[in-house]
Motif scaffolding. Structure first.
Motif, PDB file in Angstrom:
ATOM      1  N   PHE A 135       5.261 -13.698  19.302  1.00  0.00           N
ATOM      2  CA  PHE A 135       6.704 -14.134  19.374  1.00  0.00           C
ATOM      3  C   PHE A 135       7.625 -13.211  18.744  1.00  0.00           C
ATOM      4  CE2 PHE A 135       4.990 -18.879  19.660  1.00  0.00           C
ATOM      5  CZ  PHE A 135       4.916 -18.675  20.739  1.00  0.00           C
ATOM      6  N   ASN A 136       7.433 -12.162  17.828  1.00  0.00           N
ATOM      7  CA  ASN A 136       8.340 -11.387  17.369  1.00  0.00           C
ATOM      8  C   ASN A 136       8.440 -10.160  18.433  1.00  0.00           C
ATOM      9  OD1 ASN A 136       9.002 -12.607  15.147  1.00  0.00           O
ATOM     10  ND2 ASN A 136       7.473 -11.659  13.672  1.00  0.00           N
ATOM     11  N   ASP A 137       7.756  -9.963  19.414  1.00  0.00           N
ATOM     12  CA  ASP A 137       7.564  -8.775  20.307  1.00  0.00           C
ATOM     13  C   ASP A 137       6.673  -9.213  21.241  1.00  0.00           C
ATOM     14  OD1 ASP A 137       8.328  -6.386  21.510  1.00  0.00           O
ATOM     15  OD2 ASP A 137       7.942  -5.038  19.678  1.00  0.00           O
ATOM     16  N   GLN A 138       6.985 -10.027  22.100  1.00  0.00           N
ATOM     17  CA  GLN A 138       6.390 -10.351  23.176  1.00  0.00           C
ATOM     18  C   GLN A 138       6.075  -9.262  24.370  1.00  0.00           C
ATOM     19  OE1 GLN A 138       7.433 -14.285  25.049  1.00  0.00           O
ATOM     20  NE2 GLN A 138       8.453 -14.896  23.193  1.00  0.00           N
ATOM     21  N   GLU A 139       7.051  -8.418  24.691  1.00  0.00           N
ATOM     22  CA  GLU A 139       7.079  -7.542  25.482  1.00  0.00           C
ATOM     23  C   GLU A 139       5.932  -6.457  25.263  1.00  0.00           C
ATOM     24  OE1 GLU A 139       7.811  -5.531  29.171  1.00  0.00           O
ATOM     25  OE2 GLU A 139       8.204  -7.444  28.536  1.00  0.00           O
ATOM     26  N   ALA A 140       5.893  -6.086  23.728  1.00  0.00           N
ATOM     27  CA  ALA A 140       4.890  -5.084  23.456  1.00  0.00           C
ATOM     28  C   ALA A 140       3.651  -5.637  23.433  1.00  0.00           C
ATOM     29  CB  ALA A 140       5.227  -4.595  21.893  1.00  0.00           C
ATOM     30  N   TRP A 141       3.292  -6.643  22.900  1.00  0.00           N
ATOM     31  CA  TRP A 141       1.737  -7.302  23.109  1.00  0.00           C
ATOM     32  C   TRP A 141       1.619  -7.587  24.445  1.00  0.00           C
ATOM     33  CZ3 TRP A 141      -1.411  -7.652  19.684  1.00  0.00           C
ATOM     34  CH2 TRP A 141      -1.138  -7.325  18.405  1.00  0.00           C
ATOM     35  N   VAL A 142       2.292  -7.964  25.469  1.00  0.00           N
ATOM     36  CA  VAL A 142       1.858  -8.050  26.675  1.00  0.00           C
ATOM     37  C   VAL A 142       1.433  -6.671  27.508  1.00  0.00           C
ATOM     38  CG1 VAL A 142       2.770  -8.553  29.120  1.00  0.00           C
ATOM     39  CG2 VAL A 142       3.407 -10.294  27.355  1.00  0.00           C
ATOM     40  N   LYS A 143       2.171  -5.538  27.301  1.00  0.00           N
ATOM     41  CA  LYS A 143       1.904  -4.364  27.668  1.00  0.00           C
ATOM     42  C   LYS A 143       0.559  -3.903  26.988  1.00  0.00           C
ATOM     43  CE  LYS A 143       6.593  -2.393  28.531  1.00  0.00           C
ATOM     44  NZ  LYS A 143       7.457  -1.686  28.325  1.00  0.00           N
ATOM     45  N   ASP A 144       0.350  -4.247  25.806  1.00  0.00           N
ATOM     46  CA  ASP A 144      -0.543  -3.731  25.114  1.00  0.00           C
ATOM     47  C   ASP A 144      -2.153  -4.554  25.643  1.00  0.00           C
ATOM     48  OD1 ASP A 144      -2.323  -2.098  23.062  1.00  0.00           O
ATOM     49  OD2 ASP A 144      -2.523  -4.172  21.823  1.00  0.00           O
ATOM     50  N   ILE A 145      -1.875  -5.814  26.023  1.00  0.00           N
ATOM     51  CA  ILE A 145      -3.082  -6.534  26.464  1.00  0.00           C
ATOM     52  C   ILE A 145      -3.382  -5.876  28.093  1.00  0.00           C
ATOM     53  CG2 ILE A 145      -3.439  -8.911  27.536  1.00  0.00           C
ATOM     54  CD1 ILE A 145      -2.070  -9.975  25.292  1.00  0.00           C
ATOM     55  N   GLU A 146      -2.402  -5.841  28.874  1.00  0.00           N
ATOM     56  CA  GLU A 146      -2.544  -5.177  30.054  1.00  0.00           C
ATOM     57  C   GLU A 146      -3.046  -3.796  30.154  1.00  0.00           C
ATOM     58  OE1 GLU A 146       1.519  -7.141  32.465  1.00  0.00           O
ATOM     59  OE2 GLU A 146       1.659  -5.143  31.211  1.00  0.00           O
ATOM     60  N   ALA A 147      -2.735  -2.916  29.123  1.00  0.00           N
ATOM     61  CA  ALA A 147      -3.491  -1.591  28.966  1.00  0.00           C
ATOM     62  C   ALA A 147      -4.944  -1.851  28.591  1.00  0.00           C
ATOM     63  CB  ALA A 147      -2.710  -0.738  28.103  1.00  0.00           C
ATOM     64  N   LYS A 148      -5.345  -2.751  27.695  1.00  0.00           N
ATOM     65  CA  LYS A 148      -6.659  -2.682  27.070  1.00  0.00           C
ATOM     66  C   LYS A 148      -7.347  -3.593  27.446  1.00  0.00           C
ATOM     67  CE  LYS A 148      -4.690  -0.955  22.612  1.00  0.00           C
ATOM     68  NZ  LYS A 148      -4.622  -1.396  21.304  1.00  0.00           N
ATOM     69  N   ILE A 149      -6.978  -4.647  28.460  1.00  0.00           N
ATOM     70  CA  ILE A 149      -7.972  -5.793  28.747  1.00  0.00           C
ATOM     71  C   ILE A 149      -7.758  -5.867  30.535  1.00  0.00           C
ATOM     72  CG2 ILE A 149      -8.463  -8.267  28.734  1.00  0.00           C
ATOM     73  CD1 ILE A 149      -8.845  -6.829  26.089  1.00  0.00           C
ATOM     74  N   GLY A 150      -6.325  -5.958  30.720  1.00  0.00           N
ATOM     75  CA  GLY A 150      -6.285  -6.202  32.305  1.00  0.00           C
ATOM     76  C   GLY A 150      -6.210  -7.266  32.751  1.00  0.00           C
ATOM     77  N   TYR A 151      -6.243  -7.634  34.115  1.00  0.00           N
ATOM     78  CA  TYR A 151      -6.258  -8.771  34.758  1.00  0.00           C
ATOM     79  C   TYR A 151      -7.612  -8.887  35.721  1.00  0.00           C
ATOM     80  CZ  TYR A 151      -1.348  -9.093  33.343  1.00  0.00           C
ATOM     81  OH  TYR A 151      -0.139  -9.371  32.757  1.00  0.00           O
ATOM     82  N   PRO A 152      -8.096 -10.244  35.872  1.00  0.00           N
ATOM     83  CA  PRO A 152      -7.605 -11.295  35.271  1.00  0.00           C
ATOM     84  C   PRO A 152      -8.208 -11.297  33.766  1.00  0.00           C
ATOM     85  CG  PRO A 152      -9.674 -11.609  36.568  1.00  0.00           C
ATOM     86  CD  PRO A 152      -9.160 -10.245  36.924  1.00  0.00           C
ATOM     87  N   CYS A 153      -7.676 -12.204  33.000  1.00  0.00           N
ATOM     88  CA  CYS A 153      -8.132 -12.223  31.374  1.00  0.00           C
ATOM     89  C   CYS A 153      -8.254 -13.684  31.200  1.00  0.00           C
ATOM     90  CB  CYS A 153      -7.458 -11.153  30.664  1.00  0.00           C
ATOM     91  SG  CYS A 153      -5.677 -11.867  30.463  1.00  0.00           S
ATOM     92  N   PHE A 154      -8.809 -14.214  29.878  1.00  0.00           N
ATOM     93  CA  PHE A 154      -8.722 -15.413  29.400  1.00  0.00           C
ATOM     94  C   PHE A 154      -8.091 -15.475  28.070  1.00  0.00           C
ATOM     95  CE2 PHE A 154     -12.246 -15.884  32.177  1.00  0.00           C
ATOM     96  CZ  PHE A 154     -12.282 -17.136  32.695  1.00  0.00           C
ATOM     97  N   VAL A 155      -7.164 -16.313  27.799  1.00  0.00           N
ATOM     98  CA  VAL A 155      -6.132 -16.400  26.587  1.00  0.00           C
ATOM     99  C   VAL A 155      -6.813 -17.763  25.911  1.00  0.00           C
ATOM    100  CG1 VAL A 155      -3.970 -16.603  25.473  1.00  0.00           C
ATOM    101  CG2 VAL A 155      -4.270 -15.401  27.617  1.00  0.00           C
ATOM    102  N   ILE A 202      -7.211 -23.278  26.767  1.00  0.00           N
ATOM    103  CA  ILE A 202      -7.868 -21.933  27.196  1.00  0.00           C
ATOM    104  C   ILE A 202      -7.014 -21.800  28.734  1.00  0.00           C
ATOM    105  CG2 ILE A 202      -9.529 -20.705  28.245  1.00  0.00           C
ATOM    106  CD1 ILE A 202     -11.152 -21.767  25.671  1.00  0.00           C
ATOM    107  N   SER A 203      -6.551 -20.739  29.132  1.00  0.00           N
ATOM    108  CA  SER A 203      -6.141 -20.453  30.389  1.00  0.00           C
ATOM    109  C   SER A 203      -6.543 -18.928  30.966  1.00  0.00           C
ATOM    110  CB  SER A 203      -4.504 -20.382  30.528  1.00  0.00           C
ATOM    111  OG  SER A 203      -3.979 -21.416  29.709  1.00  0.00           O
ATOM    112  N   LYS A 204      -6.805 -18.978  32.152  1.00  0.00           N
ATOM    113  CA  LYS A 204      -7.089 -17.632  32.878  1.00  0.00           C
ATOM    114  C   LYS A 204      -5.837 -16.954  33.378  1.00  0.00           C
ATOM    115  CE  LYS A 204     -10.283 -15.687  36.061  1.00  0.00           C
ATOM    116  NZ  LYS A 204     -11.645 -16.060  36.843  1.00  0.00           N
ATOM    117  N   ALA A 205      -5.483 -16.001  33.157  1.00  0.00           N
ATOM    118  CA  ALA A 205      -4.292 -15.314  33.828  1.00  0.00           C
ATOM    119  C   ALA A 205      -4.598 -14.061  34.709  1.00  0.00           C
ATOM    120  CB  ALA A 205      -3.569 -14.749  32.272  1.00  0.00           C
ATOM    121  N   HIS A 206      -3.866 -13.953  35.646  1.00  0.00           N
ATOM    122  CA  HIS A 206      -4.017 -13.163  36.907  1.00  0.00           C
ATOM    123  C   HIS A 206      -2.958 -12.119  36.907  1.00  0.00           C
ATOM    124  CE1 HIS A 206      -6.251 -16.762  37.811  1.00  0.00           C
ATOM    125  NE2 HIS A 206      -7.444 -15.806  38.439  1.00  0.00           N
TER     126      HIS A 206
END
Length: 367
Positions: free
Chosen positions: A167-187, A198-202
């Motif tokens: 919540f302190n830096d949502q944009e940075a964490w989203v970019k990090d997840i996209e770079a290291k994990i990619g889509y689809p992914c499970f949260v 649990i959710s699956k994100a595309h």
């Protein structure tokens, strides 16, 4: 001489998102337990954490928990010399509240995560299932993975983050997840079971929604890569010398095995035993025991895997107190392996008593 019956306290409900699952598991155990061998007392814990003596899981499922004052509230006396339950209002309990073993059927936090087990250890009572360490490691998906990696067990790629950091830096964490994990992914919330939260994100919008959902349940979140493969589960039973069941396969009605897919009649099905090459079956059973030992589980555990079309195995997680209705995967796996539901209850109680007896051999001081 009349044989002494083992007095079992069935503990169910609890402060958890898996409260209803616990009620169903307890109902099945209460119906199936051998009354020729056991005297059964029940204690239901409502969502506020109040303990009620003598309430039955079936009644709670039909009518809900009684209001405070309408049933006898109890607590566990933390007295290692005389473990027992006592009524908060001083009322007498059968056999002065004494018992031989507790069978906790509490899925999720405050029941499966080591907190309850710590209380039972402090009171010096025998109980079914894993101890403090096995329970806490089995609940925390992040710490569990660290232990699995130490044992060189194959895992999907993942990232762990704290709710506050996200919540302190949502944009940075989203970019990090996209770079290291990619889509689809499970949260996932790190400390829940039964696919709660649990959710699956595309894509990015779904990812942010999924992180918000998971953050509502836990301060720690785990994001995992999607593994394309069959969902396979193996049951483990034992203490120091655990055994693994035949594997079963889940055919979820939804895109993944969600809470609704697990506990609603929406078309999900199980194949037991799973149609797999014998070499894969043996690898799965061996790896299930490795995972069980890695977290120092005891009594029971269900280990979940993915098997790809190339017969590669990816370990997902261990559940140290899996769903225990008569149609749940854990008892169904043992039924297919040759242990009936009633016999499984017997073995788990005996394993709990065995573990307690073994612990009594440990010194607590040098003198």
């Amino acid at each position: 001489m009349k044989e002494h019956k083992i007095r079992v306290v069935l503990l169910f409900g609890g402060r958890s998102g898996e409260h209803e699952v616990s009620l169903n598991s307890a109902r099945s155990i209460y119906r199936a337990i051998d009354r020729n061998r056991y005297d059964v007392e029940t204690i239901g814990i409502n969502k506020q954490g109040q303990w009620f003596w003598g309430v039955l899981p079936q009644d709670v499922l039909e009518k809900g928990f009684p209001e405070t004052g309408q049933a006898l509230q109890v607590t566990l006396a933390v007295d290692p010399s005389k473990p027992r339950f006592i009524a908060l209002d001083g009322s007498p309990l059968p056999d002065e509240g004494r018992f031989d073993v507790i069978f906790p059927v509490l899925h999720g936090p405050y029941g499966e995560d080591g907190t309850l087990q710590g209380l039972l250890e402090m009171a010096n009572v025998p109980y079914v299932g894993s101890g403090v360490l096995g329970s806490s490691l089995g609940m925390d998906k992040d710490r569990m993975k660290v232990v699995f990696l130490d044992k060189q067990l194959p895992l999907a790629r993942y990232i762990t983050l704290l709710r506050s950091d996200y919540f302190n830096d949502q944009e940075a964490w989203v970019k990090d997840i996209e770079a290291k994990i990619g889509y689809p992914c499970f949260v996932k919330p790190a400390n829940l079971g039964s696919s709660v939260g649990i959710s699956k994100a595309h894509h990015r919008t779904e990812l942010m929604e999924a992180l918000n959902v998971a953050a509502a349940f836990d301060r720690k979140l785990v994001v995992e890569e999607n593994i394309t493969g069959r969902e396979i589960e193996v049951a483990v039973l034992g203490n120091d010398q655990p055994q693994a069941s035949l594997p079963g396969e889940i055919l979820p009605a939804e895109e993944f095995y969600s809470y609704e897919a697990k506990y609603s009649d929406i078309g999900s099905s199980l194949k037991i035993p799973a149609p797999l090459d014998e070499s894969v079956v043996q690898r799965l059973r061996g790896m299930a025991i490795e995972a069980f030992r890695a977290v120092e589980a005891s009594g029971l555990g269900r280990v979940d895997f993915f098997v790809t079309d190339k017969n590669e195995i990816v370990l997902n997680e261990i559940n140290t107190l899996p769903g225990f209705t008569e149609i749940s995967m854990y008892p169904k796996l043992w039924e297919a392996t040759g242990i009936s539901y009633s016999n499984l209850i017997d073995q788990l109680i005996n394993l709990g008593l065995e573990r307690y007896k073994d612990k009594q051999n440990c010194k607590i001081s040098r003198t």
